[in-house]
Design an enzyme around this catalytic site. Structure first.
Site, PDB file in Angstrom:
ATOM      1  N   GLU A   1       0.820  -1.215   0.000  1.00  0.00           N
ATOM      2  CA  GLU A   1       0.000   0.000   0.000  1.00  0.00           C
ATOM      3  C   GLU A   1       0.853   1.265   0.000  1.00  0.00           C
ATOM      4  OE1 GLU A   1      -4.138  -1.596   1.934  1.00  0.00           O
ATOM      5  OE2 GLU A   1      -2.540  -1.030   3.318  1.00  0.00           O
TER       6      GLU A   1
ATOM      7  N   HIS B   1      -1.772   2.384   9.040  1.00  0.00           N
ATOM      8  CA  HIS B   1      -2.961   1.552   8.811  1.00  0.00           C
ATOM      9  C   HIS B   1      -2.890   0.307   9.685  1.00  0.00           C
ATOM     10  CE1 HIS B   1      -6.010  -0.937   7.086  1.00  0.00           C
ATOM     11  NE2 HIS B   1      -5.159  -1.743   6.484  1.00  0.00           N
TER      12      HIS B   1
ATOM     13  N   HIS C   1      -5.625  -2.937  11.809  1.00  0.00           N
ATOM     14  CA  HIS C   1      -6.891  -3.670  11.803  1.00  0.00           C
ATOM     15  C   HIS C   1      -7.459  -3.780  13.217  1.00  0.00           C
ATOM     16  CE1 HIS C   1      -5.190  -5.936   8.026  1.00  0.00           C
ATOM     17  NE2 HIS C   1      -5.538  -4.691   7.762  1.00  0.00           N
TER      18      HIS C   1
ATOM     19  N   GLU D   1     -13.065  12.261  25.906  1.00  0.00           N
ATOM     20  CA  GLU D   1     -11.917  12.934  25.306  1.00  0.00           C
ATOM     21  C   GLU D   1     -11.912  12.906  23.775  1.00  0.00           C
ATOM     22  OE1 GLU D   1     -11.778  10.670  27.636  1.00  0.00           O
ATOM     23  OE2 GLU D   1     -10.905  11.596  29.411  1.00  0.00           O
TER      24      GLU D   1
ATOM     25  N   HIS E   1     -12.580  -3.571   7.209  1.00  0.00           N
ATOM     26  CA  HIS E   1     -11.146  -3.760   6.965  1.00  0.00           C
ATOM     27  C   HIS E   1     -10.281  -3.175   8.071  1.00  0.00           C
ATOM     28  CE1 HIS E   1      -7.610  -3.273   3.860  1.00  0.00           C
ATOM     29  NE2 HIS E   1      -7.176  -3.619   5.053  1.00  0.00           N
TER      30      HIS E   1
END
Length: 285
Positions: free
Chosen positions: A117, A141, A143, A171, A212
């Site tokens: 990616e 990124h 999961h 918060e 995802h």
């Protein structure tokens, strides 16, 4: 000394270890890129390869990143192995003078390429560099399971997810006052998801990838990790609350006026589009 003794590399490795410890990176899932400061590049330069790798076209162009250097996880590599063998699981990559190709100048000594990616990261680095006047340096990124779980039950709209998260932990509206974006499910690693994420990153620091994971940006490792952690913890609280209710309904929440008061007290401007959003969906509050 080696490049592994340089502070920015040590900080990068620590973030990989911390996020693995959270359970966000099964197998080879997730990726992290960091746009290096010029002074960090110079400290690392003595340890670069005598002969850099070949230039590889990314299929995308990020002109405002031309000539910059990035630390990146490797494609197919397990983040849990970064701490054990960083030289085989991460790399430093240089972008060319037009911002459309990269070459490896350090790392991945046992072979490999930056994360699959990487083009998506570069497109989003380009957006975040522009909209933050160069302050943003991290694209990350992962999961995280609870935010993924919510994508199965909430409408895939930025306003709905933002309201749910803001109202799940006090918060949250201070940590991400602009809210979070949402990208519908798309095949990962492709141009479509890269462009869709860029659209969200024009306004938001984070974008949820339906079914995802989560895609976040930040000015430092602490800020990026903290953003991911805060969003996931709020999603966990929301998931537990929804599961604990016998009819799946929320009885009481932080009100919109409460949120405005929090913003005022902490000196942040909340996204009024989120506060003013209304829906007839039974899960909306």
């Amino acid at each position: 000394m080696s490049v592994l003794d340089v502070k920015v590399v040590k900080d990068y490795i620590r973030m990989c270890s911390d996020t693995v410890g959270q359970g966000w990176h099964e197998r080879n899932g997730g990726n992290l890129t960091y746009r290096m400061r010029p002074e960090e590049v110079e400290v690392c330069r003595p340890y670069f390869r005598a002969v850099p790798g070949e230039w590889v076209n990314m299929g995308v162009q990020a002109e405002n990143l031309a000539g910059e250097y990035f630390i990146s996880t490797g494609s197919g590599k397990f983040l849990r192995n970064v701490e054990l063998e960083p030289q085989n699981n991460i790399c430093i990559a240089e972008l060319n003078g037009t911002g459309d190709s990269y070459r490896i100048v350090w790392g991945l000594e046992a072979g490999g390429v930056p994360t699959s990616e990487f083009p998506t990261h570069m497109m989003n680095h380009s957006v975040r560099k522009r909209v933050t006047n160069g302050e943003n340096r991290i694209i990350y990124h992962a999961h995280p399971p609870y935010i993924i779980a919510l994508t199965y039950v909430l409408p895939l709209k930025a306003e709905v997810f933002t309201r749910m998260l803001w109202k799940s932990a006090t918060e949250c509206c201070v940590v991400f006052p602009d809210g979070v974006g949402v990208v519908p499910w798309m095949v990962p690693g492709g141009t479509d998801i890269a462009r869709a994420t860029c659209e969200q990153m024009e306004r938001y620091e984070a974008a949820i990838w339906a079914f995802h994971g989560l895609f976040v940006s930040g000015t430092s490792f602490d800020i990026a990790f903290g953003l991911m952690h805060t969003i996931e913890k709020a999603a966990q609280i929301a998931s537990i609350a929804l599961s604990a209710s016998p009819d799946g309904k929320i009885r009481q929440v932080i009100t919109d006026d409460n949120l405005r008061t929090i913003g005022k007290e902490f000196g942040v401007t909340l996204n009024e589009d989120v506060l003013n959003y209304r829906s007839d969906d039974p899960l909306f509050f």
